[in-house]
Enzyme design. Structure first.
Site, PDB file in Angstrom:
ATOM      1  N   ARG A 185       0.831  -1.200   0.000  1.00 39.27           N
ATOM      2  CA  ARG A 185       0.000   0.000   0.000  1.00 39.27           C
ATOM      3  C   ARG A 185       0.872   1.259   0.000  1.00 39.27           C
ATOM      4  O   ARG A 185       0.555   2.244  -0.688  1.00 39.27           O
ATOM      5  CB  ARG A 185      -0.934  -0.004   1.223  1.00 39.27           C
ATOM      6  CG  ARG A 185      -2.030  -1.049   1.197  1.00 39.27           C
ATOM      7  CD  ARG A 185      -3.197  -0.654   0.342  1.00 39.27           C
ATOM      8  NE  ARG A 185      -3.874   0.513   0.818  1.00 39.27           N
ATOM      9  CZ  ARG A 185      -5.088   0.518   1.394  1.00 39.27           C
ATOM     10  NH1 ARG A 185      -5.739  -0.621   1.577  1.00 39.27           N
ATOM     11  NH2 ARG A 185      -5.664   1.642   1.764  1.00 39.27           N
ATOM     12  N   HIS A 266     -13.466  -1.286   9.617  1.00 39.10           N
ATOM     13  CA  HIS A 266     -13.937  -0.753   8.344  1.00 39.10           C
ATOM     14  C   HIS A 266     -13.754  -1.723   7.186  1.00 39.10           C
ATOM     15  O   HIS A 266     -14.372  -1.576   6.144  1.00 39.10           O
ATOM     16  CB  HIS A 266     -13.159   0.547   8.059  1.00 39.10           C
ATOM     17  CG  HIS A 266     -13.663   1.318   6.893  1.00 39.10           C
ATOM     18  ND1 HIS A 266     -14.976   1.731   6.771  1.00 39.10           N
ATOM     19  CD2 HIS A 266     -13.021   1.788   5.784  1.00 39.10           C
ATOM     20  CE1 HIS A 266     -15.123   2.414   5.644  1.00 39.10           C
ATOM     21  NE2 HIS A 266     -13.951   2.444   5.025  1.00 39.10           N
TER      22      HIS A 266
END
Length: 288
Positions: A185, A266
Site C-alpha cells: 500500500r 472498516h
C-alpha cells in the site's frame, strides 16, 4: 467456504478519457468489486481474501478505480462519486456487460450506490460495506477519516502514517494485517502522479459546499425510491465511516438488509473473510 486459487487475467481497458486496470476471474453472472479510497488502495489488494471465493460462482471484475493503482489518475473532484459511477458504467459498456452485481467497500460503496441511483437498470444486486457518502455532512469527520484525508498533508506520505491508518483505524485486529500488505500500500501511495494530486481529498474552493452535498448520498431524494436489492454490511467497530449509517440506509431504501459484524472494523471483507464470502455468495445468488 473452501476456496482454490482461480486463473486471473489482467489488462487495461479504455473507458472514455481514461484507462482502467482490471483483474478478472471466474465465469457466470458478473460481479464488480469496487475498492475503498485509502492511500495505496487497489482492487486486487482490497479483495485479496474474497476474489477466489467469489470467482467459484461468478465472473468477478475488479478494477483499480480512477486515481488508484495502475488506472488513469484523472478524477472530477467537483463530483467524485458521480465521476466514479460514470467510470464503472463505462467499464460495463466496454466489457459488453448489460447488468452486474456491485460489491463496494467505503469509497467503492459510494460509487456503487451512486451508480444504482443514476442507472438502476445497470445494477442487479448490491452489497455495500461501510460505504462512504452516508451522512457525511452531518457532524465532524471521524478520527479514521481525518487520518485518511491527512495522509498527504503535513510532512507528506510515509510508511509510518499508512501503517497507523491501516492498523489503528482500518481494522479491529491490527495483527490481521501483514507487513507485506502495508509495504504494498505504501509503494502504491507514493506514485508521483498520486502525490501530486491525491485521489481522495477534502473539498476546497468556492464550490466546496456543493461538492460536500453531492457526496452525502443520504440527501439524494432518489435514495428512498431506489429498488435495487441491497445488503449493507458494517463493522460495529468501524472508525472511518460511522456504523449508524447502516440503519439509516436500511430505513430509507426500499429493499435493504443490514448485517452488523461484531469486533470488526472498516474492512469487513478482510477481517471476516470467510463469513463475508458465504454471505455475499448467498445474497448475490438470491438465496436470502
Amino acid at each position: 467456504m473452501s476456496t482454490t486459487a482461480t486463473a486471473r487475467t489482467e489488462r487495461r481497458v479504455q473507458v472514455g478519457r481514461r484507462e482502467l486496470f482490471v483483474t478478472e476471474a471466474g465465469a457466470g453472472a458478473p460481479v464488480v468489486l469496487l475498492h475503498g479510497g485509502g492511500p495505496g488502495a487497489t482492487g486486487a489488494s482490497n479483495y485479496a481474501r474474497n476474489l477466489d471465493a467469489l470467482a467459484e460462482r461468478f465472473r468477478v471484475i475488479v478494477p483499480d478505480l480512477p486515481g488508484y493503482g495502475a488506472s488513469s489518475k484523472d478524477i472530477d473532484f467537483s463530483d467524485p462519486f458521480g465521476d466514479l459511477a460514470l467510470a464503472v458504467r463505462g467499464l460495463l459498456d466496454a466489457l459488453d456487460v448489460e447488468r452486474a452485481h456491485l460489491v463496494g467497500n467505503s469509497y467503492g460503496g459510494a460509487a456503487a450506490l451512486r451508480l444504482a441511483l443514476d442507472r438502476p437498470d445497470r445494477v442487479d444486486r448490491m452489497i455495500l460495506m461501510g460505504p462512504g457518502g452516508i451522512g457525511t455532512t452531518r457532524g465532524l469527520p471521524t478520527a479514521g477519516l481525518s487520518c485518511l484525508l491527512g495522509y498527504y498533508g503535513g510532512d507528506g506520505p510515509s510508511r509510518e502514517k499508512i501503517e497507523t491508518f491501516i492498523r489503528d483505524y482500518l481494522v479491529h485486529d491490527a495483527s490481521s494485517v501483514p507487513d507485506e500488505l502495508i509495504d504494498l500500500r505504501y509503494a502504491a501511495s507514493i506514485q508521483p502522479e498520486v502525490v501530486a494530486s491525491p485521489p481522495l481529498r477534502r473539498p476546497s474552493g468556492p464550490a466546496a459546499l456543493r461538492t460536500l452535498w453531492r457526496m452525502d448520498l443520504t440527501r439524494d431524494p432518489r435514495l428512498a425510491r431506489c429498488e435495487v436489492p441491497t445488503l449493507v454490511v458494517w463493522g460495529a467497530d468501524d472508525k472511518v465511516n460511522r456504523p449508524s449509517g447502516g440503519p439509516r440506509l436500511a430505513s430509507t431504501m426500499k429493499d435493504c438488509d443490514l448485517y452488523l459484524m461484531a469486533n470488526t472494523g472498516h474492512w469487513a471483507q478482510w477481517e471476516r473473510a470467510d463469513q463475508f464470502n458465504d454471505l455475499a455468495v448467498s445474497y448475490l445468488r438470491g438465496e436470502q
